[in-house]
Enzyme design. Structure first.
Site, PDB file in Angstrom:
ATOM      1  N   LYS A   1     -65.348  32.704 -23.460  1.00 47.55           N
ATOM      2  CA  LYS A   1     -66.488  32.613 -22.952  1.00 47.55           C
ATOM      3  C   LYS A   1     -67.264  34.073 -22.427  1.00 47.55           C
ATOM      4  O   LYS A   1     -68.022  34.549 -22.810  1.00 47.55           O
ATOM      5  CB  LYS A   1     -66.323  31.726 -21.852  1.00 47.55           C
TER       6      LYS A   1
ATOM      7  N   LYS B   1     -69.078  42.362 -14.410  1.00 47.06           N
ATOM      8  CA  LYS B   1     -68.098  41.496 -14.839  1.00 47.06           C
ATOM      9  C   LYS B   1     -67.853  41.365 -16.383  1.00 47.06           C
ATOM     10  O   LYS B   1     -66.704  41.405 -16.905  1.00 47.06           O
ATOM     11  CB  LYS B   1     -68.217  39.987 -14.346  1.00 47.06           C
TER      12      LYS B   1
END
Length: 295
Positions: free
Chosen positions: A239, A171
């Site tokens: 993030k 990811k």
């Protein structure tokens, strides 16, 4: 059908839980910042007082929350999932968090008698709504096989990458590619607009050639129409790129493009754009160029 606990009913989690309910599963959740969405209540979702209580009534617990500390709090904080965990419970974290923390969480769940799978997703709000998510899975073969029927309800492209944390590593790689592609599409459309070309026709032409991408298709249209309501928010992509850059430092690896994309997202945030869709990176580049992309 399974008894599923689903914690995290945000932009992505809400439709994902809805698909599980539509498939006939029992879904229990916990109220956090907002009440249970009415559409989920109408489908039979139940609410309990804490993550611990969710685990007590569930065979499988899915978490879909913003960041690493959020997952840790849900799983191991006061009245957390681990306190209500029954032997053999499968915990599936579908959030996007740090790979090393994921390995630690997997060990702690295993030590408590459960099974852990990390399964972050890509595809944005549209992918969640249309049950077309890409799901990147880390964990044991047994854990993956137990989770697969649920993944097939929520997603379209499902890949067992490897061991615990490997789904999260995938990811992070995905988010690097997405961020740099958003930057490339933004710069291409900005160049075309500044040069006086019809950017809608430029995008249409590019979609037929080697520059074609889902980002050019979906986010290129957002940029031209200036629809920056979030499918995936700038601060969440920040993030994810922080995870990439922290990981790169630990690996003694240089990721200059990623660092530059992070700075552009930071420029968005500095202009009040933390809640923009990440395609809003275009606005940071427009500010540098003193030019707004014209339709």
């Amino acid at each position: 059908m399974s008894k599923i606990g689903f914690i995290g009913l945000g932009i992505m989690g809400r439709p994902m839980a809805g698909h599980l309910l539509d498939a006939g599963h029992d879904v229990t959740t916990v109220e956090h910042r907002k009440p249970l969405p009415q559409e989920l209540a109408d489908k039979g979702a139940q609410v309990v007082a804490s993550p611990k209580a969710v685990a007590e009534v569930s065979e499988i617990v899915i978490t879909m929350v913003p960041d690493t500390p959020d997952v840790e709090a849900v799983l191991f904080g006061e009245n957390g999932v681990v306190e209500g965990l029954k032997p053999g419970t499968l915990v599936i974290d579908m959030s996007s968090i740090a790979p090393l923390a994921t390995q630690d969480f997997a060990k702690r769940i295993h030590d408590a008698g459960g099974e852990y799978v990390d399964a972050p997703v890509s595809g944005g709000e549209g992918g969640a709504i249309n049950a077309a998510l890409t799901i990147m899975v880390g964990g044991t073969k047994e854990g993956f096989e137990r989770a697969l029927p649920l993944f097939e309800v929520m997603g379209k492209t499902i890949t067992h990458i490897g061991g615990h944390g490997d789904g999260q590593t995938c990811k992070v790689a995905n988010q690097i590619v997405v961020a740099l592609t958003i930057e490339a599409v933004s710069e291409g459309l900005l160049f075309a607009s500044k040069a006086g070309a019809d950017v809608a026709k430029v995008r249409e032409s590019l979609l037929g050639g080697l520059a074609q991408s889902k980002i050019l298709d979906v986010h290129g249209e957002r940029m031209i129409n200036r629809t920056f309501e979030p499918g995936f928010k700038v601060h969440l992509h920040q993030k994810d790129l922080n995870l990439a850059l922290e990981g790169a430092r630990s690996l003694n690896l240089s990721l200059p493009g990623t660092a530059n994309a992070q700075q552009l997202f930071q420029a968005c945030a500095a202009h009040g754009g933390e809640e923009w869709d990440h395609s809003g990176m275009l606005k940071a580049l427009e500010a540098l160029a003193n030019h707004e992309v014209n339709r």
